[in-house]
Design a protein around this motif. Structure first.
Motif, mmCIF file in Angstrom:
data_model
loop_
_atom_site.group_PDB
_atom_site.id
_atom_site.type_symbol
_atom_site.label_atom_id
_atom_site.label_comp_id
_atom_site.label_asym_id
_atom_site.label_seq_id
_atom_site.Cartn_x
_atom_site.Cartn_y
_atom_site.Cartn_z
ATOM 1 N N ARG A 1 0.860 -1.182 0.000
ATOM 2 C CA ARG A 1 0.000 0.000 0.000
ATOM 3 C C ARG A 1 0.893 1.227 0.000
ATOM 4 O O ARG A 1 1.904 1.286 0.710
ATOM 5 C CB ARG A 1 -0.926 0.028 1.223
ATOM 6 C CG ARG A 1 -1.863 -1.159 1.299
ATOM 7 C CD ARG A 1 -2.878 -1.158 0.156
ATOM 8 N NE ARG A 1 -3.984 -0.246 0.410
ATOM 9 C CZ ARG A 1 -4.766 0.239 -0.541
ATOM 10 N NH1 ARG A 1 -4.530 -0.036 -1.813
ATOM 11 N NH2 ARG A 1 -5.773 1.038 -0.242
ATOM 12 N N LEU B 1 -8.116 7.041 -1.360
ATOM 13 C CA LEU B 1 -8.406 6.273 -2.575
ATOM 14 C C LEU B 1 -9.027 4.950 -2.163
ATOM 15 O O LEU B 1 -8.385 4.127 -1.509
ATOM 16 C CB LEU B 1 -7.120 6.050 -3.363
ATOM 17 C CG LEU B 1 -6.378 7.350 -3.708
ATOM 18 C CD1 LEU B 1 -4.959 7.079 -4.146
ATOM 19 C CD2 LEU B 1 -7.120 8.110 -4.793
ATOM 20 N N THR B 2 -10.273 4.733 -2.506
ATOM 21 C CA THR B 2 -10.999 3.552 -2.054
ATOM 22 C C THR B 2 -10.811 2.377 -3.008
ATOM 23 O O THR B 2 -10.367 2.541 -4.148
ATOM 24 C CB THR B 2 -12.500 3.865 -1.918
ATOM 25 O OG1 THR B 2 -12.999 4.288 -3.201
ATOM 26 C CG2 THR B 2 -12.737 4.974 -0.908
ATOM 27 N N ASP B 3 -11.183 1.200 -2.531
ATOM 28 C CA ASP B 3 -10.998 -0.021 -3.334
ATOM 29 C C ASP B 3 -11.783 0.013 -4.639
ATOM 30 O O ASP B 3 -11.404 -0.633 -5.618
ATOM 31 C CB ASP B 3 -11.409 -1.257 -2.515
ATOM 32 C CG ASP B 3 -10.458 -1.523 -1.367
ATOM 33 O OD1 ASP B 3 -9.307 -1.050 -1.439
ATOM 34 O OD2 ASP B 3 -10.857 -2.188 -0.394
ATOM 35 N N ASP B 4 -12.878 0.756 -4.651
ATOM 36 C CA ASP B 4 -13.685 0.815 -5.880
ATOM 37 C C ASP B 4 -13.231 1.940 -6.824
ATOM 38 O O ASP B 4 -13.911 2.257 -7.801
ATOM 39 C CB ASP B 4 -15.162 0.974 -5.537
ATOM 40 C CG ASP B 4 -15.460 2.250 -4.758
ATOM 41 O OD1 ASP B 4 -14.517 3.047 -4.515
ATOM 42 O OD2 ASP B 4 -16.627 2.450 -4.372
ATOM 43 N N GLY B 5 -12.090 2.549 -6.497
ATOM 44 C CA GLY B 5 -11.509 3.539 -7.401
ATOM 45 C C GLY B 5 -11.946 4.969 -7.180
ATOM 46 O O GLY B 5 -11.542 5.860 -7.935
ATOM 47 N N ASP C 1 -2.215 3.793 -9.345
ATOM 48 C CA ASP C 1 -2.788 2.455 -9.532
ATOM 49 C C ASP C 1 -3.444 1.970 -8.241
ATOM 50 O O ASP C 1 -3.577 2.721 -7.264
ATOM 51 C CB ASP C 1 -1.727 1.465 -10.023
ATOM 52 C CG ASP C 1 -0.580 1.273 -9.034
ATOM 53 O OD1 ASP C 1 -0.772 1.524 -7.819
ATOM 54 O OD2 ASP C 1 0.521 0.864 -9.465
ATOM 55 N N ALA C 2 -3.834 0.716 -8.218
ATOM 56 C CA ALA C 2 -4.619 0.182 -7.102
ATOM 57 C C ALA C 2 -3.827 0.026 -5.815
ATOM 58 O O ALA C 2 -4.414 -0.226 -4.752
ATOM 59 C CB ALA C 2 -5.212 -1.170 -7.496
ATOM 60 N N THR C 3 -2.500 0.183 -5.878
ATOM 61 C CA THR C 3 -1.706 0.075 -4.649
ATOM 62 C C THR C 3 -1.812 1.344 -3.801
ATOM 63 O O THR C 3 -1.452 1.328 -2.627
ATOM 64 C CB THR C 3 -0.218 -0.187 -4.963
ATOM 65 O OG1 THR C 3 0.328 0.941 -5.663
ATOM 66 C CG2 THR C 3 -0.050 -1.450 -5.784
ATOM 67 N N TRP C 4 -2.298 2.414 -4.390
ATOM 68 C CA TRP C 4 -2.330 3.700 -3.672
ATOM 69 C C TRP C 4 -3.528 3.780 -2.728
ATOM 70 O O TRP C 4 -4.656 3.506 -3.117
ATOM 71 C CB TRP C 4 -2.381 4.855 -4.664
ATOM 72 C CG TRP C 4 -1.034 5.121 -5.271
ATOM 73 C CD1 TRP C 4 -0.491 4.514 -6.363
ATOM 74 C CD2 TRP C 4 -0.060 6.043 -4.797
ATOM 75 N NE1 TRP C 4 0.763 4.998 -6.615
ATOM 76 C CE2 TRP C 4 1.065 5.946 -5.667
ATOM 77 C CE3 TRP C 4 -0.007 6.948 -3.741
ATOM 78 C CZ2 TRP C 4 2.214 6.710 -5.505
ATOM 79 C CZ3 TRP C 4 1.133 7.717 -3.577
ATOM 80 C CH2 TRP C 4 2.232 7.593 -4.446
ATOM 81 N N ARG D 1 -12.148 8.681 -5.424
ATOM 82 C CA ARG D 1 -11.210 9.604 -4.781
ATOM 83 C C ARG D 1 -12.013 10.562 -3.905
ATOM 84 O O ARG D 1 -12.806 11.363 -4.413
ATOM 85 C CB ARG D 1 -10.430 10.400 -5.827
ATOM 86 C CG ARG D 1 -9.711 9.551 -6.870
ATOM 87 C CD ARG D 1 -9.235 10.449 -7.989
ATOM 88 N NE ARG D 1 -8.681 9.700 -9.115
ATOM 89 C CZ ARG D 1 -8.680 10.144 -10.352
ATOM 90 N NH1 ARG D 1 -9.214 11.333 -10.635
ATOM 91 N NH2 ARG D 1 -8.157 9.420 -11.320
#
Length: 275
Positions: free
Chosen positions: A5, A93-97, A55-58, A99
């Motif tokens: 993360r 930044l949530t898991d569903d993208g 990307d999704a790691t953020w 902001r």
């Protein structure tokens, strides 16, 4: 094994930021070994591309000047607190993208005062009229029962502060900077000015003053803060604000219930001592 993360602070200039020190100390204390926190030099022109490239790691971003307003059009939603001062210093930044923008400066300022036993005041004074001053007014809207006097250098700044007062529900009165020493009669004084701006006022501090919150943290103490302490008044500094707002950021970004305030403050103090 925990998934990687990432979080970071963005701004320009950014090399001076203590945020990495504070957030990394929190991760270490919480055992979040897979979390990293960095700093990136990003200006307003470069912000959209940076945000698009995440990307999704953020997990989150901290924002300093000049990005607190520039980030707003790039977000899906912002909190009422952030909207009240048109400034976002935290993006989750949530898991569903999605902001989501928030402002931890305002509750951070309140939490720092509460830690020192200042929960309610009958009146207050603000030195300066920049971006930090509007956050100070938003905080004072929650803890000050009476008027707030803002000491400013121009009629335009005075009008701006009165406008923020109307928007935030604060009885803001304005006075000329030449009379700034009169602020020291208030039970709470919040200085939001750049380094050096209040140095000449140090000689005007009265005996047994109220509480001073000087938002600077380096170099510390400022001449005003040193004089205030010498006269027996409680003093809070920029590190108090920085740590408390960072505590809230860590909680928002990581989902932990309680960030390690003491560990974060200790790390910040050590970093400033070494600077």
């Amino acid at each position: 094994m925990q998934a990687q993360r990432r979080a970071a602070v963005l701004g320009s200039p950014i090399a001076h930021s203590l945020s990495p020190v504070l957030h990394r100390a929190a991760y270490a204390a919480l055992g979040l070994d897979s979390w990293s926190y960095d700093r990136f030099e990003v200006d307003e022109a470069g912000l959209p591309a940076f945000v698009t490239g995440l990307d999704a790691t953020w997990a989150g971003l901290s924002l300093t000047m000049p990005l607190k307003r520039a980030i707003i059009p790039l977000l899906d939603e912002i909190s009422d607190t952030a909207a009240s001062v048109e400034a976002v210093n935290t993006v989750v930044l949530t898991d569903d993208g999605r902001r989501t923008g928030d402002n931890t400066d305002i509750p951070g300022l309140i939490a720092a005062l509460r830690e020192r036993g200042v929960e309610k005041v009958d009146s207050a004074a603000v030195l300066g009229a920049g971006a930090t001053a509007s956050s100070a007014l938003a905080a004072l809207a929650r803890i000050c029962a009476g008027p707030v006097t803002a000491y400013v250098r121009s009629a335009a700044r005075a009008e701006e502060m009165r406008g923020w007062g109307e928007r935030l529900g604060v009885d803001v009165r304005t006075a000329d900077w030449a009379d700034a020493h009169r602020a020291f009669a208030a039970p709470l004084v919040v200085s939001t000015t750049p380094a050096g701006a209040t140095d000449a006022l140090a000689a005007e501090v009265p005996d047994a003053p109220g509480t001073l919150f000087d938002v600077l943290y380096h170099p510390w103490p400022t001449p005003l803060a040193a004089a205030w302490s010498a006269h027996g008044g409680p003093v809070l500094g920029g590190l108090d604000l920085l740590v408390h707002q960072a505590v809230l950021q860590v909680e928002l970004m990581t989902g932990v219930a309680e960030a390690p305030l003491a560990a974060m403050r200790d790390a910040g103090e050590r970093a400033l001592a070494a600077a």
